[in-house]
Design a protein around this motif. Structure first.
Motif, mmCIF file in Angstrom:
data_model
loop_
_atom_site.group_PDB
_atom_site.id
_atom_site.type_symbol
_atom_site.label_atom_id
_atom_site.label_comp_id
_atom_site.label_asym_id
_atom_site.label_seq_id
_atom_site.Cartn_x
_atom_site.Cartn_y
_atom_site.Cartn_z
ATOM 1 N N LYS A 69 0.809 -1.226 0.000
ATOM 2 C CA LYS A 69 0.000 0.000 0.000
ATOM 3 C C LYS A 69 0.838 1.269 0.000
ATOM 4 O O LYS A 69 0.351 2.337 -0.340
ATOM 5 C CB LYS A 69 -0.966 -0.018 1.180
ATOM 6 N N THR A 96 -0.930 -5.795 -3.945
ATOM 7 C CA THR A 96 -1.590 -5.718 -5.244
ATOM 8 C C THR A 96 -0.651 -6.338 -6.266
ATOM 9 O O THR A 96 0.544 -6.061 -6.257
ATOM 10 C CB THR A 96 -1.879 -4.254 -5.622
ATOM 11 N N PHE A 115 -6.700 -14.128 -7.980
ATOM 12 C CA PHE A 115 -7.327 -13.016 -7.266
ATOM 13 C C PHE A 115 -8.220 -13.543 -6.145
ATOM 14 O O PHE A 115 -8.161 -13.077 -5.006
ATOM 15 C CB PHE A 115 -8.137 -12.166 -8.253
ATOM 16 N N ASP A 121 -5.086 -7.991 -2.225
ATOM 17 C CA ASP A 121 -6.203 -7.044 -2.187
ATOM 18 C C ASP A 121 -6.731 -6.723 -3.579
ATOM 19 O O ASP A 121 -7.908 -6.423 -3.745
ATOM 20 C CB ASP A 121 -5.772 -5.743 -1.523
ATOM 21 N N ALA A 122 -5.823 -6.743 -4.566
ATOM 22 C CA ALA A 122 -6.223 -6.333 -5.917
ATOM 23 C C ALA A 122 -5.275 -6.930 -6.946
ATOM 24 O O ALA A 122 -4.174 -7.366 -6.626
ATOM 25 C CB ALA A 122 -6.204 -4.809 -6.030
ATOM 26 N N ILE A 134 -8.520 -3.300 -13.675
ATOM 27 C CA ILE A 134 -8.285 -3.282 -12.231
ATOM 28 C C ILE A 134 -9.422 -4.031 -11.539
ATOM 29 O O ILE A 134 -10.600 -3.776 -11.799
ATOM 30 C CB ILE A 134 -8.220 -1.828 -11.703
ATOM 31 N N LYS A 136 -10.504 -5.102 -7.522
ATOM 32 C CA LYS A 136 -10.207 -4.927 -6.092
ATOM 33 C C LYS A 136 -11.272 -5.628 -5.255
ATOM 34 O O LYS A 136 -12.468 -5.493 -5.521
ATOM 35 C CB LYS A 136 -10.220 -3.442 -5.708
ATOM 36 N N LYS A 137 -10.826 -6.325 -4.220
ATOM 37 C CA LYS A 137 -11.744 -7.000 -3.305
ATOM 38 C C LYS A 137 -12.394 -5.987 -2.377
ATOM 39 O O LYS A 137 -11.748 -5.065 -1.887
ATOM 40 C CB LYS A 137 -11.005 -8.025 -2.447
ATOM 41 N N TYR A 177 -16.857 -6.692 -5.052
ATOM 42 C CA TYR A 177 -15.561 -6.306 -5.595
ATOM 43 C C TYR A 177 -15.789 -5.109 -6.496
ATOM 44 O O TYR A 177 -16.930 -4.769 -6.837
ATOM 45 C CB TYR A 177 -14.888 -7.456 -6.376
ATOM 46 N N LYS A 178 -14.699 -4.446 -6.879
ATOM 47 C CA LYS A 178 -14.791 -3.317 -7.807
ATOM 48 C C LYS A 178 -13.956 -3.634 -9.039
ATOM 49 O O LYS A 178 -12.809 -4.060 -8.932
ATOM 50 C CB LYS A 178 -14.278 -2.046 -7.145
ATOM 51 N N TYR A 179 -14.553 -3.431 -10.204
ATOM 52 C CA TYR A 179 -13.882 -3.675 -11.471
ATOM 53 C C TYR A 179 -13.852 -2.373 -12.257
ATOM 54 O O TYR A 179 -14.853 -1.663 -12.360
ATOM 55 C CB TYR A 179 -14.646 -4.743 -12.262
#
Length: 183
Positions: A69, A96, A115, A121-122, A134, A136-137, A177-179
């Motif tokens: 991070k 990441t 993943f 995390d990502a 990208i 991200k969890k 999650y975020k994509y």
């Protein structure tokens, strides 16, 4: 689970059974990347991804890094033309994975499985065309539900990358999650 997309071929995402990829993979010292970039500055997030892309273009191979991070590189792996792999022990919580895709494709089944089944995390994939994917969890991410969703997703799309994009966009809220795709 069927996905309807633009007319095109029918696709399914194949989850590869192992996080470790076969082939010639060389581990480099993380300092090689840390010295080149020192630390990823929040004001210059593309500096490190450009470094990944530049070195990969020269060698036409996949390269991968794990970054914490604070922006420091912990692992620096050189793969082959089609894959790059880490041992599960290298993919620790808070890291990441940043890697390149010489063919500029979206995440592979192996990427998605890594993943989900590791503590990272990502994951970020950078194409030679500059397109960046990208994933991200979220705090309530559930690997089993995510893997079931991915394994059962099928549908038509204009390309495999477009299909993966549609599946990942559709599942964000439900599977926590975020994509993103960045051009």
């Amino acid at each position: 689970m069927s996905r309807k997309g633009k007319s095109g071929r029918k696709y399914k995402i194949n989850l590869i059974s192992s996080v470790n990829h076969k082939g010639n993979h060389n581990e480099h010292l993380p300092a090689e990347a840390n010295v080149k970039n020192k630390i990823i500055e929040k004001s210059q997030p593309n500096t490190f991804m450009q470094f990944v892309t530049d070195i990969a273009l020269v060698k036409n191979k996949e390269f991968a890094y794990t970054v914490d991070k604070q922006g420091f590189v912990h692992n620096f792996i050189e793969g082959n033309q089609h894959s790059v792999g880490f041992s599960k022990g290298q993919l620790k919580k808070g890291l990441t994975v940043i890697h390149n895709h010489p063919n500029s494709s979206n995440f592979s089944g192996a990427d998605l499985k890594s993943f989900a089944t590791t503590n990272i995390d990502a994951i970020i994939a950078v194409g030679k065309n500059g397109k960046t994917y990208i994933l991200k969890k979220g705090t309530q991410f559930n690997k089993k539900d995510f893997l079931d969703y991915i394994a059962n997703a099928e549908g038509t799309a204009t390309s495999k990358s477009a299909f993966v994009s549609k599946v990942l966009q559709d599942g964000q809220r439900r599977f926590h999650y975020k994509y993103e795709e960045v051009i």
